[in-house]
Every structure is written in structure tokens, then in C-alpha cells.
Write a protein that holds these residues in place. Structure first.
Motif, PDB file in Angstrom:
ATOM      1  N   VAL A  41       1.877   8.619  11.944  1.00  0.00           N
ATOM      2  CA  VAL A  41       2.104   7.136  12.277  1.00  0.00           C
ATOM      3  C   VAL A  41       3.095   6.696  11.258  1.00  0.00           C
ATOM      4  O   VAL A  41       2.957   6.436  10.034  1.00  0.00           O
ATOM      5  CB  VAL A  41       0.764   6.346  12.274  1.00  0.00           C
ATOM      6  CG1 VAL A  41       0.965   4.887  12.860  1.00  0.00           C
ATOM      7  CG2 VAL A  41      -0.237   6.896  13.253  1.00  0.00           C
ATOM      8  N   THR A  42       4.387   5.978  11.844  1.00  0.00           N
ATOM      9  CA  THR A  42       5.241   5.430  10.849  1.00  0.00           C
ATOM     10  C   THR A  42       5.536   4.134  11.425  1.00  0.00           C
ATOM     11  O   THR A  42       5.273   3.574  12.365  1.00  0.00           O
ATOM     12  CB  THR A  42       6.375   6.445  10.246  1.00  0.00           C
ATOM     13  OG1 THR A  42       6.963   5.936   9.456  1.00  0.00           O
ATOM     14  CG2 THR A  42       7.189   6.688  11.637  1.00  0.00           C
ATOM     15  N   GLU A  45      11.305   1.053  10.672  1.00  0.00           N
ATOM     16  CA  GLU A  45      12.257   1.011   9.655  1.00  0.00           C
ATOM     17  C   GLU A  45      12.131   2.148   8.744  1.00  0.00           C
ATOM     18  O   GLU A  45      13.077   2.587   8.326  1.00  0.00           O
ATOM     19  CB  GLU A  45      11.738  -0.320   8.381  1.00  0.00           C
ATOM     20  CG  GLU A  45      12.419  -0.586   7.149  1.00  0.00           C
ATOM     21  CD  GLU A  45      12.073  -1.315   6.440  1.00  0.00           C
ATOM     22  OE1 GLU A  45      10.957  -1.809   6.166  1.00  0.00           O
ATOM     23  OE2 GLU A  45      12.700  -1.690   5.365  1.00  0.00           O
ATOM     24  N   ASN A  46      10.921   2.838   8.537  1.00  0.00           N
ATOM     25  CA  ASN A  46      10.797   4.123   7.847  1.00  0.00           C
ATOM     26  C   ASN A  46      11.612   5.077   8.460  1.00  0.00           C
ATOM     27  O   ASN A  46      12.276   5.884   7.980  1.00  0.00           O
ATOM     28  CB  ASN A  46       9.544   4.410   7.461  1.00  0.00           C
ATOM     29  CG  ASN A  46       8.825   3.571   6.415  1.00  0.00           C
ATOM     30  OD1 ASN A  46       9.472   3.339   5.521  1.00  0.00           O
ATOM     31  ND2 ASN A  46       7.546   3.059   6.509  1.00  0.00           N
ATOM     32  N   TYR A  51      12.546   7.744   5.703  1.00  0.00           N
ATOM     33  CA  TYR A  51      11.475   7.928   4.864  1.00  0.00           C
ATOM     34  C   TYR A  51      10.332   8.774   5.524  1.00  0.00           C
ATOM     35  O   TYR A  51       9.965   8.501   6.756  1.00  0.00           O
ATOM     36  CB  TYR A  51      10.887   6.504   4.547  1.00  0.00           C
ATOM     37  CG  TYR A  51      11.661   5.849   3.452  1.00  0.00           C
ATOM     38  CD1 TYR A  51      12.854   6.495   2.754  1.00  0.00           C
ATOM     39  CD2 TYR A  51      11.681   4.285   3.699  1.00  0.00           C
ATOM     40  CE1 TYR A  51      13.522   5.623   2.017  1.00  0.00           C
ATOM     41  CE2 TYR A  51      12.765   3.737   2.691  1.00  0.00           C
ATOM     42  CZ  TYR A  51      13.497   4.376   1.927  1.00  0.00           C
ATOM     43  OH  TYR A  51      14.260   3.503   1.108  1.00  0.00           O
ATOM     44  N   SER A  53       7.079   9.489   4.644  1.00  0.00           N
ATOM     45  CA  SER A  53       5.898   9.057   4.474  1.00  0.00           C
ATOM     46  C   SER A  53       5.264   8.456   5.729  1.00  0.00           C
ATOM     47  O   SER A  53       5.840   7.775   6.417  1.00  0.00           O
ATOM     48  CB  SER A  53       5.637   7.867   3.128  1.00  0.00           C
ATOM     49  OG  SER A  53       4.424   8.128   2.661  1.00  0.00           O
ATOM     50  N   GLY A  54       4.015   8.873   6.031  1.00  0.00           N
ATOM     51  CA  GLY A  54       3.266   8.119   7.213  1.00  0.00           C
ATOM     52  C   GLY A  54       2.059   7.268   6.860  1.00  0.00           C
ATOM     53  O   GLY A  54       1.430   7.597   5.901  1.00  0.00           O
ATOM     54  N   ILE A  55       1.480   6.441   7.658  1.00  0.00           N
ATOM     55  CA  ILE A  55       0.427   5.797   7.368  1.00  0.00           C
ATOM     56  C   ILE A  55      -0.607   6.711   7.799  1.00  0.00           C
ATOM     57  O   ILE A  55      -1.802   6.736   7.093  1.00  0.00           O
ATOM     58  CB  ILE A  55       0.347   4.370   8.348  1.00  0.00           C
ATOM     59  CG1 ILE A  55       1.487   3.549   8.150  1.00  0.00           C
ATOM     60  CG2 ILE A  55      -1.133   3.919   8.279  1.00  0.00           C
ATOM     61  CD1 ILE A  55       1.692   2.427   9.057  1.00  0.00           C
ATOM     62  N   SER A 147       6.584  -3.289  10.633  1.00  0.00           N
ATOM     63  CA  SER A 147       6.337  -2.922   9.400  1.00  0.00           C
ATOM     64  C   SER A 147       5.090  -3.172   8.938  1.00  0.00           C
ATOM     65  O   SER A 147       4.556  -2.735   7.844  1.00  0.00           O
ATOM     66  CB  SER A 147       7.355  -3.330   8.476  1.00  0.00           C
ATOM     67  OG  SER A 147       7.370  -4.495   8.317  1.00  0.00           O
ATOM     68  N   ARG A 148       4.335  -4.393   9.543  1.00  0.00           N
ATOM     69  CA  ARG A 148       3.082  -4.905   9.134  1.00  0.00           C
ATOM     70  C   ARG A 148       1.974  -4.161  10.056  1.00  0.00           C
ATOM     71  O   ARG A 148       1.757  -4.062  11.158  1.00  0.00           O
ATOM     72  CB  ARG A 148       3.072  -6.467   9.587  1.00  0.00           C
ATOM     73  CG  ARG A 148       3.718  -7.263   8.523  1.00  0.00           C
ATOM     74  CD  ARG A 148       3.530  -8.539   8.913  1.00  0.00           C
ATOM     75  NE  ARG A 148       4.398  -9.442   7.959  1.00  0.00           N
ATOM     76  CZ  ARG A 148       4.369 -10.796   7.847  1.00  0.00           C
ATOM     77  NH1 ARG A 148       3.110 -11.163   8.798  1.00  0.00           N
ATOM     78  NH2 ARG A 148       5.014 -11.549   7.049  1.00  0.00           N
ATOM     79  N   ILE A 149       0.778  -3.915   9.179  1.00  0.00           N
ATOM     80  CA  ILE A 149      -0.316  -3.360   9.939  1.00  0.00           C
ATOM     81  C   ILE A 149      -1.584  -4.492   9.384  1.00  0.00           C
ATOM     82  O   ILE A 149      -1.559  -4.915   8.264  1.00  0.00           O
ATOM     83  CB  ILE A 149      -0.946  -2.184   9.295  1.00  0.00           C
ATOM     84  CG1 ILE A 149       0.138  -1.031   9.194  1.00  0.00           C
ATOM     85  CG2 ILE A 149      -2.120  -1.606   9.869  1.00  0.00           C
ATOM     86  CD1 ILE A 149       0.669  -0.733  10.575  1.00  0.00           C
ATOM     87  N   ASP A 150      -2.263  -5.007  10.450  1.00  0.00           N
ATOM     88  CA  ASP A 150      -3.070  -5.937  10.065  1.00  0.00           C
ATOM     89  C   ASP A 150      -4.448  -5.208   9.749  1.00  0.00           C
ATOM     90  O   ASP A 150      -5.104  -4.234  10.415  1.00  0.00           O
ATOM     91  CB  ASP A 150      -3.450  -6.899  11.373  1.00  0.00           C
ATOM     92  CG  ASP A 150      -4.505  -7.839  11.128  1.00  0.00           C
ATOM     93  OD1 ASP A 150      -4.114  -8.660  10.174  1.00  0.00           O
ATOM     94  OD2 ASP A 150      -5.549  -7.935  11.557  1.00  0.00           O
ATOM     95  N   THR A 151      -4.839  -5.791   8.281  1.00  0.00           N
ATOM     96  CA  THR A 151      -6.354  -5.281   7.891  1.00  0.00           C
ATOM     97  C   THR A 151      -6.142  -4.013   7.569  1.00  0.00           C
ATOM     98  O   THR A 151      -6.288  -3.610   6.103  1.00  0.00           O
ATOM     99  CB  THR A 151      -7.307  -5.753   8.564  1.00  0.00           C
ATOM    100  OG1 THR A 151      -7.376  -7.173   8.876  1.00  0.00           O
ATOM    101  CG2 THR A 151      -8.677  -5.569   8.070  1.00  0.00           C
ATOM    102  N   LEU A 152      -6.474  -2.936   8.615  1.00  0.00           N
ATOM    103  CA  LEU A 152      -6.681  -1.712   8.493  1.00  0.00           C
ATOM    104  C   LEU A 152      -6.295  -0.834   9.464  1.00  0.00           C
ATOM    105  O   LEU A 152      -6.386  -1.463  10.673  1.00  0.00           O
ATOM    106  CB  LEU A 152      -7.896  -1.175   7.793  1.00  0.00           C
ATOM    107  CG  LEU A 152      -9.155  -1.599   8.675  1.00  0.00           C
ATOM    108  CD1 LEU A 152      -9.456  -0.711   9.712  1.00  0.00           C
ATOM    109  CD2 LEU A 152     -10.345  -1.273   7.409  1.00  0.00           C
ATOM    110  N   MET A 153      -6.226   0.568   9.597  1.00  0.00           N
ATOM    111  CA  MET A 153      -5.872   1.242  10.682  1.00  0.00           C
ATOM    112  C   MET A 153      -6.708   2.476  10.625  1.00  0.00           C
ATOM    113  O   MET A 153      -6.794   3.378  10.005  1.00  0.00           O
ATOM    114  CB  MET A 153      -4.331   1.721  10.782  1.00  0.00           C
ATOM    115  CG  MET A 153      -4.220   2.644  12.048  1.00  0.00           C
ATOM    116  SD  MET A 153      -2.396   3.282  11.983  1.00  0.00           S
ATOM    117  CE  MET A 153      -1.585   2.110  12.423  1.00  0.00           C
TER     118      MET A 153
END
Lengths: 157, 425
Positions: A41-42, A45-46, A51, A53-55, A147-153
Motif C-alpha cells: 500500500v503506497t 506521490e511515492n 519511493y 516504502s509501503g504503509i 498522501s494522507r491516512i486518517d488515524t490508522l490503517m
């Protein structure tokens, strides 16, 4: 016989995948992937900047199984569900045994208190292989538009 | 001690709900009043007294403005700023606000520039933030133009002082802030250099929006007490750290800290056994133990170091997952946590791959940190009707000094010591 990959089979795979997550049948989620695989999950922009790296980043089926085990047994998060809405799959390449496709998605996150928000939109960049009677993901790169994740995934996309 | 007047919402003039001044409760640093997370007046004062005060705000990595002409945009509290690498090889930063009407000068998150031109009326700035040209300054065909007394050098966005340390770029609007090494303190400076000891590369950027006041997150990072209680990933999977020792250092101001755990190095083997990480029981074991395979890259057996620099930086080493996190207030109940995952320029392909796997441990979906994205919101929601109540922060007594244990809230108290000194409350 693995059979050839068709749009109809890809659509069935996509439908089964989102059903698995939205119905909270996460134990079956790793089964959509080959081993080794790549699930990442990226963000757009990444992805554009290269880039790596992944979430979330998993390059083996074992890591997907561990992700589910952690969500079930270790991680703490408020009860929530996703509703995936998919756009039409575009087959970028298909040699019959392996195909690349792009599928837009929107995910609404429904919290236990009833709050619903658009949690993510983006594109699944898939490499799909015919194996046995099934199609499986060799790669599923989840490119989120924002590019924004709310709170947590917690749950996977 | 200065009393801070916070308006308490009155209920139809009921006598019992009259406005009352709110003061910091007695009990030194072990009590924190909940209005500190709820008051618009406090929020406004933080911008002036903290972010624009005598602090070093983390802005970006040197690696993100590596070449002359490279720029990034970010924030100092609420203030938008531009960070630029000029052609004189120096890094500059200035408020991202045109001197004319106040519009943003740079609209995107970064890129390359030779100069900046405000889109609104085309006022033009050099890379240091100096106003260089005003469109139609002399008018058109002898008519219009700026007044005779107008002098470009009298106008411009506010400029920041810059300090670079171990590849981290800090900015300050204060002339009174101590030099960066003094500000960090000797021990914290050494622990930054321990990690950032060679050129870094960015491997990803994510923003996690936290549904809480920024201070709740900053406290959370400093709070070693919660780590094994809220985050159960390591204990659930019976991942033991053999002969583990932990500790914490806090600088004199109280604002900067580093917590760490490490094992005695008994073997030169660079595998997870050398770091004492293993999964004990088969039924709870990870299927793919590559997640635990860790290189002792800093050669000291320390597999986890979490470090904060007041008021907005976290430097993270969790196994081989390295990241900087920038904490930015976006409103009373909203905080942007900007994650920049990093590696080193000389990483081998194996190390690159290892860092990608280890990054699963932290971030918005991190095995040992996803809870931190939500727990500040649990507090913010929990205290909704409790502005007159207070938190109890008494684990480990009332000290703010270095501890040989992580079962303490000393570094949280250190934060409040530093915060109250800056805020004058």
C-alpha cells in the motif's frame, strides 16, 4: 488446466477480493496471492517518485498471514468495516497466462458508531497469473491517490 | 505563575457555571489539566510562544534539499515556510507568505526553483526570500506604479535562522534560541548522531492525520510506560528480547528525550539471535520470521531507539526501520504526523529489502505503533466534558531526570516542564 485469463475472470477475482475484506473474512485474504508475492500500500506521490516504502509491505504469503494474525490477536483498533467500490478493470497486458491490469477503487470506512468516511481512493496495479483453476495476484500495488491516512490503517485495502 | 483565562461555556447564566479562571493544578509536574488540550486561547498562544519562540523546529532533511535550487515547503506550527538550498550552497528558510497581499509564494510541496514568483501579482523573490521585483513597480507609460517612498528591501516574508545537525534541518524565528547542540543536549545529540551517521536517502513519505491535539501525540512518543501495555505485537507473538536492557535519557530542558532498549552483544553474528529476538511458541509464531531478521547496523546491540526533539521531531530506529516524524498542529483536535522513511545511500540490496519489511513495524499500519494513531483520539474524546479535571502522571514519582527503567513517566513530565517554561504557565 489453468486456462487463459479473460476480463470476466479478472472481474470475478476483483469481486471476490473485495468481498473477502468487506465481509471480514480476512483469514482467506492471503489466499488471493501467490508465494512469493508483493502486496504494497503506497501513495501516488511515492509511486511517482519511485519511493519503495509501503504503509503495508509484504513480499511473501507468510507476511500476509502474519498481518491477519496481528490484526486478530495483537493490534488494538476500534471496530470498523470497509466498503470497497471498484471501477472498471483495464487490462494493460495479457498473454493468456499472466496479465497486468489497473482497477480504480474507493473505500468507505464505517466506524462502530456509524460514522462513514471516504477512507481511500486509488488504483490497484495488479499482476495476475492463472494457476490451477484460479487467478492469483503475483503483485498488487495499492496506489492511494492521497498522501494522507486518517488515524490508522488497520484492515488491508 | 500566570493564570490563564479560559472561557468556560456558560449554561443560560446558571450561577454554578460562571466563568472561572483555569490555573495549573497543584502537584508540580504530576498533574496535567485537560483544558490544556481544549482551549483555543492556549492553541493560539502556542504559535507565538512555542513555534515562533526560542525553539528549533524540525523542517526537513538535508537530503530533501540536496542540490542548489531544491526547495521544500512545510510548517512552523501554523506558519507556512519554504526551505531552499541556494546557489551559495547555504540552506535558507522563510515564511511562505508574499509581502504584498499575503498569498502563498510556493504552492506545492517542493521542487526546483531559481527564484519564486507569487502567482497573485507576480512579486518576485530570490531563494533567500528577499523581494527582488515588483510587477509594474514604475507603472505603465509613466502612470501608476508604487509610491516614491516604497523600498523593496523594507518588505519581505519573515526569515528563519537555520541550524543543520546530522542531516536534519531545523529553523527558528527566535534570536534567543541556544545553538543547536546546546539545545539538544550532549546525550541527545550523541544519540541522533548514532543513527544519522552517514548520508541518508528518502524511501517514502506519508501523512497520518491524528484526531487529537498535538501534545497528546508528543506525550505518547515520550511515554515508555504504555509501550508494552498498548502495543501487544511483540508479546502476542512471544518475541522475547533476551537479556534486554532499556533506559532513557532526558535533556536538561525536559523537552528532548531518547528511550532505547538493547541486548548485551555476545556474538558477532549479525542475525536476529545476536539481538535476542526470537519467537518462542510455535502456535503464536510468525509465519515469516524475516520480520525479525535484524542487522546490528550501529554495532551496539541497540535494536530500538525512539528520540524526540521539542517541539516537533521524532527520530525512530525500530530494528532496521528508520524514520523521522514531524508533528504539526492542524487545529485543536487535529495533528498531522509527517512520516519520512529513510535508509542510507550505501545500503545493500539486502538492507533495502530488510528496511522495507521492517517498516511494517511502524507507521499508520505499524504492528507496534498503529494504536498510537488512535489513542490520542481516545483521550480527546474521553475528556470532552472534563476540562476541569486532570491527568495523573506519577509513574516513577515526580522527577524529570534520566531513568534506568522505562516504567516511568519521567519524560512525559519533562515535556510539561519544558512546555510550561515556554508558555509561561
Amino acid at each position: 488446466m489453468a486456462g487463459v485469463i479473460t476480463l470476466e475472470r479478472i472481474l470475478a477475482l476483483q469481486a471476490a477480493y473485495i468481498r473477502c475484506i468487506d465481509h471480514n473474512e480476512l483469514e482467506a485474504w492471503p489466499e488471493f496471492f501467490l508465494d512469493p508475492c508483493l502486496y504494497k500500500v503506497t501513495t501516488a506521490e511515492n509511486h511517482k517518485l519511485g519511493y519503495q516504502s509501503g504503509i503495508i509491505y509484504a513480499d511473501t504469503k507468510g507476511m500476509l498471514i502474519d498481518r491477519v494474525a496481528a490484526l486478530r490477536q495483537a493490534n488494538i483498533y476500534e471496530k470498523q468495516n470497509y466498503r470497497h467500490i471498484l471501477g472498471l478493470s483495464d487490462i494493460v497486458k495479457n498473454d493468456g497466462g499472466e496479465a497486468k491490469s489497473e482497477t480504480p477503487f474507493m473505500v468507505v470506512r464505517i466506524m462502530h458508531d456509524g460514522r462513514s468516511d471516504i477512507f481511500a481512493t486509488g488504483l490497484y496495479l495488479d499482476t495476475i497469473r492463472a494457476t490451477g483453476s484460479d487467478l492469483k495476484f503475483v503483485q498488487r500495488i495499492v496506489v492511494c491517490d492521497s498522501s494522507r491516512i486518517d488515524t490508522l490503517m488497520a484492515l488491508p485495502l | 505563575m500566570v493564570a490563564v483565562n479560559v472561557n468556560v461555556r456558560t449554561n443560560g447564566g446558571a450561577a454554578t457555571n460562571a466563568e472561572q479562571p483555569m490555573e495549573w493544578p497543584q502537584g508540580a509536574l504530576t498533574r496535567v489539566p485537560f483544558w490544556i488540550y481544549q482551549s483555543p486561547e492556549i492553541y493560539a498562544a502556542e504559535q507565538r510562544r512555542i513555534y515562533e519562540g526560542p525553539v528549533w523546529n524540525y523542517l526537513c532533511l538535508e537530503a530533501e534539499v540536496a542540490e542548489p535550487g531544491d526547495y521544500r515547503t512545510t510548517f512552523v506550527g501554523a506558519m507556512p515556510v519554504v526551505i531552499v538550498h541556494d546557489f551559495d550552497q547555504e540552506i535558507y528558510a522563510f515564511e511562505n507568505r508574499c509581502a504584498h497581499r499575503g498569498a502563498l509564494i510556493a504552492l506545492d510541496s517542493g521542487g526546483k526553483a531559481r527564484d519564486f514568483t507569487c502567482v497573485y501579482h507576480a512579486w518576485n523573490y530570490d531563494l533567500k526570500g528577499n523581494l527582488k521585483a515588483v510587477a509594474f513597480e514604475d507603472g505603465v507609460a509613466g502612470k501608476g506604479g508604487m509610491g516614491k517612498t516604497f523600498c523593496r528591501s523594507d518588505h519581505g516574508p519573515r526569515k528563519l535562522r537555520i541550524a543543520s545537525f546530522a542531516g536534519l534541518v531545523f529553523g527558528s524565528l527566535s534570536d534567543d534560541v541556544p545553538p543547536i547542540e546546546e539545545y539538544l543536549g550532549e546525550e541527545i545529540a550523541a544519540k541522533i548522531k548514532r543513527v544519522l551517521n552517514k548520508p541518508v536517502v528518502v524511501t517514502g513519505r506519508f501523512t497520518q492525520m491524528l484526531p487529537n491535539n498535538w501534545k497528546l501525540y508528543f506525550e505518547n512518543v515520550k511515554d515508555t510506560y504504555h509501550a508494552s501495555l498498548l502495543h501487544t505485537f511483540f508479546t502476542t507473538f512471544r518475541i522475547n528480547r533476551l537479556t534486554q536492557r532499556g533506559g532513557m535519557v532526558i535533556d536538561e530542558s525536559g523537552g528532548n528525550h531518547a528511550s532505547f532498549s538493547f541486548v548485551d552483544k555476545k556474538s558477532s553474528e549479525h542475525d536476529y539471535a545476536a539481538l535476542g529476538l526470537r519467537s518462542e511458541q510455535e502456535d503464536f509464531a510468525l509465519k515469516d520470521t524475516n520480520l525479525l531478521e535484524t542487522i546490528d547496523e550501529f554495532g551496539d546491540g541497540c535494536h530500538m531507539q525512539i528520540l524526540t526533539v521539542y517541539p516537533n521531531l521524532v527520530l525512530q530506529q525500530i530494528q532496521n526501520a528508520l524514520a523521522v516524524r514531524q508533528i504539526l498542529p492542524k487545529g485543536l483536535n487535529e495533528t498531522a504526523l509527517n512520516w519520512t522513511t529513510i535508509g542510507f545511500a550505501d545500503d545493500t540490496p539486502e538492507m533495502k529489502s530488510r528496511r522495507l519489511r521492517h517498516n511494517n513495524l511502524a507507521g499508520p499500519a505499524g504492528y507496534v505503533s498503529m494504536e498510537d494513531g488512535a489513542v490520542g483520539g481516545f483521550v480527546q474524546r474521553g475528556i470532552a466534558a472534563a476540562s476541569g479535571e486532570r491527568a495523573v502522571i506519577e509513574m516513577g514519582g515526580s522527577s524529570t531526570t534520566n531513568e534506568g527503567t522505562r516504567a516511568t513517566e519521567a519524560s512525559v513530565r519533562g515535556f510539561w516542564k519544558c512546555y510550561r517554561a515556554h508558555m509561561g504557565i
